[in-house]
Design a protein around this motif. Structure first.
Motif, PDB file in Angstrom:
ATOM      1  N   LEU A   1     -25.232   9.378   9.396  1.00  0.00           N
ATOM      2  CA  LEU A   1     -26.144   9.545  10.035  1.00  0.00           C
ATOM      3  C   LEU A   1     -27.903   8.599  10.420  1.00  0.00           C
ATOM      4  CD1 LEU A   1     -25.882  13.355   9.015  1.00  0.00           C
ATOM      5  CD2 LEU A   1     -24.810  11.700  11.244  1.00  0.00           C
ATOM      6  N   PRO A   2     -28.812   7.969  10.702  1.00  0.00           N
ATOM      7  CA  PRO A   2     -30.242   8.057  11.194  1.00  0.00           C
ATOM      8  C   PRO A   2     -30.839   8.744  10.513  1.00  0.00           C
ATOM      9  CG  PRO A   2     -29.994   9.669  12.707  1.00  0.00           C
ATOM     10  CD  PRO A   2     -28.445   9.432  12.626  1.00  0.00           C
ATOM     11  N   GLN A   3     -31.766   7.905   9.631  1.00  0.00           N
ATOM     12  CA  GLN A   3     -32.910   8.490   8.321  1.00  0.00           C
ATOM     13  C   GLN A   3     -33.502   9.123   9.137  1.00  0.00           C
ATOM     14  OE1 GLN A   3     -35.001   5.175   6.972  1.00  0.00           O
ATOM     15  NE2 GLN A   3     -35.869   6.870   5.105  1.00  0.00           N
ATOM     16  N   ASP A   4     -34.413   8.917  10.607  1.00  0.00           N
ATOM     17  CA  ASP A   4     -35.551  10.129  11.343  1.00  0.00           C
ATOM     18  C   ASP A   4     -34.938  10.598  12.637  1.00  0.00           C
ATOM     19  OD1 ASP A   4     -37.094  10.014   9.117  1.00  0.00           O
ATOM     20  OD2 ASP A   4     -37.488   8.384   9.258  1.00  0.00           O
ATOM     21  N   GLY A   5     -35.452  11.761  13.477  1.00  0.00           N
ATOM     22  CA  GLY A   5     -34.556  11.864  14.325  1.00  0.00           C
ATOM     23  C   GLY A   5     -34.198  12.275  14.581  1.00  0.00           C
ATOM     24  N   PRO A   6     -33.859  12.319  16.150  1.00  0.00           N
ATOM     25  CA  PRO A   6     -32.136  13.914  16.671  1.00  0.00           C
ATOM     26  C   PRO A   6     -30.976  13.190  15.630  1.00  0.00           C
ATOM     27  CG  PRO A   6     -33.994  12.707  18.090  1.00  0.00           C
ATOM     28  CD  PRO A   6     -34.379  12.238  17.438  1.00  0.00           C
ATOM     29  N   GLY A   7     -30.451  13.646  14.920  1.00  0.00           N
ATOM     30  CA  GLY A   7     -29.291  13.619  14.837  1.00  0.00           C
ATOM     31  C   GLY A   7     -29.383  13.635  13.016  1.00  0.00           C
ATOM     32  N   SER A   8     -30.372  13.139  12.108  1.00  0.00           N
ATOM     33  CA  SER A   8     -30.672  13.224  11.347  1.00  0.00           C
ATOM     34  C   SER A   8     -30.269  14.588  10.317  1.00  0.00           C
ATOM     35  CB  SER A   8     -31.755  12.196  10.484  1.00  0.00           C
ATOM     36  OG  SER A   8     -32.763  13.892  11.264  1.00  0.00           O
ATOM     37  N   VAL A   9     -30.410  14.591   9.121  1.00  0.00           N
ATOM     38  CA  VAL A   9     -30.055  15.613   8.126  1.00  0.00           C
ATOM     39  C   VAL A   9     -31.018  16.264   8.343  1.00  0.00           C
ATOM     40  CG1 VAL A   9     -29.282  16.282   5.686  1.00  0.00           C
ATOM     41  CG2 VAL A   9     -28.429  14.195   6.837  1.00  0.00           C
ATOM     42  N   ALA A  10     -31.024  18.037   8.634  1.00  0.00           N
ATOM     43  CA  ALA A  10     -32.302  18.691   8.457  1.00  0.00           C
ATOM     44  C   ALA A  10     -32.749  18.981   7.423  1.00  0.00           C
ATOM     45  CB  ALA A  10     -31.772  19.993   8.986  1.00  0.00           C
ATOM     46  N   ARG A  11     -33.947  18.637   7.088  1.00  0.00           N
ATOM     47  CA  ARG A  11     -34.552  19.041   5.308  1.00  0.00           C
ATOM     48  C   ARG A  11     -34.401  20.071   5.231  1.00  0.00           C
ATOM     49  NH1 ARG A  11     -33.797  13.922   5.184  1.00  0.00           N
ATOM     50  NH2 ARG A  11     -35.967  12.849   6.141  1.00  0.00           N
ATOM     51  N   VAL A  12     -34.521  20.696   4.123  1.00  0.00           N
ATOM     52  CA  VAL A  12     -34.591  22.080   3.229  1.00  0.00           C
ATOM     53  C   VAL A  12     -35.774  23.098   3.852  1.00  0.00           C
ATOM     54  CG1 VAL A  12     -34.672  23.300   0.749  1.00  0.00           C
ATOM     55  CG2 VAL A  12     -33.366  20.980   1.468  1.00  0.00           C
TER      56      VAL A  12
ATOM     57  N   ASP B   1     -29.709   2.397  -6.008  1.00  0.00           N
ATOM     58  CA  ASP B   1     -30.323   2.844  -4.586  1.00  0.00           C
ATOM     59  C   ASP B   1     -29.834   4.339  -3.967  1.00  0.00           C
ATOM     60  OD1 ASP B   1     -31.838   2.636  -2.330  1.00  0.00           O
ATOM     61  OD2 ASP B   1     -30.687   1.125  -1.639  1.00  0.00           O
ATOM     62  N   PHE B   2     -30.513   5.304  -4.256  1.00  0.00           N
ATOM     63  CA  PHE B   2     -29.293   6.107  -3.310  1.00  0.00           C
ATOM     64  C   PHE B   2     -29.587   6.308  -1.592  1.00  0.00           C
ATOM     65  CE2 PHE B   2     -30.192   7.910  -7.846  1.00  0.00           C
ATOM     66  CZ  PHE B   2     -29.499   8.869  -7.867  1.00  0.00           C
ATOM     67  N   GLY B   3     -30.246   5.231  -0.891  1.00  0.00           N
ATOM     68  CA  GLY B   3     -30.856   5.555  -0.059  1.00  0.00           C
ATOM     69  C   GLY B   3     -31.386   6.688   0.427  1.00  0.00           C
ATOM     70  N   TYR B   4     -31.618   7.178   1.504  1.00  0.00           N
ATOM     71  CA  TYR B   4     -31.954   8.492   2.123  1.00  0.00           C
ATOM     72  C   TYR B   4     -31.192   9.679   2.409  1.00  0.00           C
ATOM     73  CZ  TYR B   4     -29.945   6.421   7.092  1.00  0.00           C
ATOM     74  OH  TYR B   4     -28.644   5.833   7.767  1.00  0.00           O
ATOM     75  N   PRO B   5     -30.848  10.754   2.795  1.00  0.00           N
ATOM     76  CA  PRO B   5     -30.207  11.284   3.359  1.00  0.00           C
ATOM     77  C   PRO B   5     -29.337  10.762   4.535  1.00  0.00           C
ATOM     78  CG  PRO B   5     -32.595  12.800   2.391  1.00  0.00           C
ATOM     79  CD  PRO B   5     -32.305  10.962   2.377  1.00  0.00           C
ATOM     80  N   GLY B   6     -27.854  11.135   4.183  1.00  0.00           N
ATOM     81  CA  GLY B   6     -27.513  10.789   5.866  1.00  0.00           C
ATOM     82  C   GLY B   6     -26.711  10.316   5.613  1.00  0.00           C
ATOM     83  N   GLU B   7     -27.259   8.816   4.834  1.00  0.00           N
ATOM     84  CA  GLU B   7     -26.853   7.548   4.825  1.00  0.00           C
ATOM     85  C   GLU B   7     -25.595   7.460   4.826  1.00  0.00           C
ATOM     86  OE1 GLU B   7     -28.276   2.854   3.390  1.00  0.00           O
ATOM     87  OE2 GLU B   7     -28.218   4.813   2.628  1.00  0.00           O
ATOM     88  N   ARG B   8     -24.604   7.592   3.903  1.00  0.00           N
ATOM     89  CA  ARG B   8     -23.590   8.573   3.328  1.00  0.00           C
ATOM     90  C   ARG B   8     -23.012   8.847   4.680  1.00  0.00           C
ATOM     91  NH1 ARG B   8     -21.802  11.328  -1.888  1.00  0.00           N
ATOM     92  NH2 ARG B   8     -23.198  12.251  -0.753  1.00  0.00           N
ATOM     93  N   LEU B   9     -23.231   9.337   4.884  1.00  0.00           N
ATOM     94  CA  LEU B   9     -22.698   9.666   6.830  1.00  0.00           C
ATOM     95  C   LEU B   9     -22.335   9.340   8.002  1.00  0.00           C
ATOM     96  CD1 LEU B   9     -23.684  13.282   5.513  1.00  0.00           C
ATOM     97  CD2 LEU B   9     -21.098  12.839   5.178  1.00  0.00           C
TER      98      LEU B   9
ATOM     99  N   ARG C   1     -26.822  14.708  -3.126  1.00  0.00           N
ATOM    100  CA  ARG C   1     -27.465  13.976  -2.711  1.00  0.00           C
ATOM    101  C   ARG C   1     -27.990  13.569  -1.344  1.00  0.00           C
ATOM    102  NH1 ARG C   1     -25.657   8.485  -4.512  1.00  0.00           N
ATOM    103  NH2 ARG C   1     -24.666   7.840  -2.669  1.00  0.00           N
ATOM    104  N   ASP C   2     -26.834  14.226  -0.289  1.00  0.00           N
ATOM    105  CA  ASP C   2     -27.527  14.377   1.255  1.00  0.00           C
ATOM    106  C   ASP C   2     -27.780  15.531   2.143  1.00  0.00           C
ATOM    107  OD1 ASP C   2     -27.014  12.130   1.444  1.00  0.00           O
ATOM    108  OD2 ASP C   2     -24.348  12.444   1.776  1.00  0.00           O
ATOM    109  N   GLY C   3     -28.584  16.762   0.696  1.00  0.00           N
ATOM    110  CA  GLY C   3     -28.767  17.700   0.784  1.00  0.00           C
ATOM    111  C   GLY C   3     -27.808  18.913   0.963  1.00  0.00           C
TER     112      GLY C   3
END
Length: 155
Positions: free
Chosen positions: A34-45, A24-32, A138-140
């Motif tokens: 950060l939330p999965q969606d919305g403000p404060g989440s990792v910006a997509r490529v 299970d890799f989780g979502y981008p930013g989870e290790r940091l 993996r966090d982008g």
């Protein structure tokens, strides 16, 4: 496991093969943290690349119209210089370049603070070298962001 499974796992890449094995890799930013969606989440490529194109186009217009005196052959080197200056000034003051701001992005330290001018200058140089910017974790985050402990987030 037959030959098709082996070839299929190779073609789909190591991440897909690991996910099939139960990792299970989780979502981008989870290790940091950060939330999965919305403000404060990792910006997509896609947004990050679009912001880069907007910034580069703006710098090209400035270099072509104001500095190079409409000489195409000298506008290109000046574009890189204008981009570097714009990046350091805007990221150092407001945390966003014009392109990032238009697309709702901000550059912050991984712990949520602001980046210093030296870190922003190093990040800009690495971005202009291109190779560190196209190698992601993996966090982008590109290597240019990882080098200065930064992450691009949505605002």
């Amino acid at each position: 496991m037959d030959d098709r499974d082996a070839i299929g796992s190779w073609l789909s890449g190591p991440r897909a093969a690991a996910e099939q094995a139960g990792v299970d890799f989780g979502y981008p930013g989870e290790r940091l943290g950060l939330p999965q969606d919305g403000p404060g989440s990792v910006a997509r490529v896609g947004r990050r690349v679009a912001a880069l194109f907007i910034d580069w186009g703006l710098c090209l217009l400035i270099a072509y119209g104001l500095i190079a005196h409409r000489d195409v052959s000298t506008a290109n080197p000046w574009t890189m210089a204008v981009f570097a200056v714009m990046s350091v000034l805007t990221l150092g003051t407001v945390g966003s370049t014009p392109g990032k701001r238009l697309l709702g992005l901000r550059l912050v330290r991984a712990d949520g603070g602001r980046l210093g001018v030296v870190a922003i200058a190093l990040r800009t140089v690495l971005l202009l070298l291109v190779i560190p910017a196209v190698i992601w974790d993996r966090d982008g985050r590109g290597l240019h962001d990882k080098a200065v402990h930064a992450v691009q987030v949505r605002i």
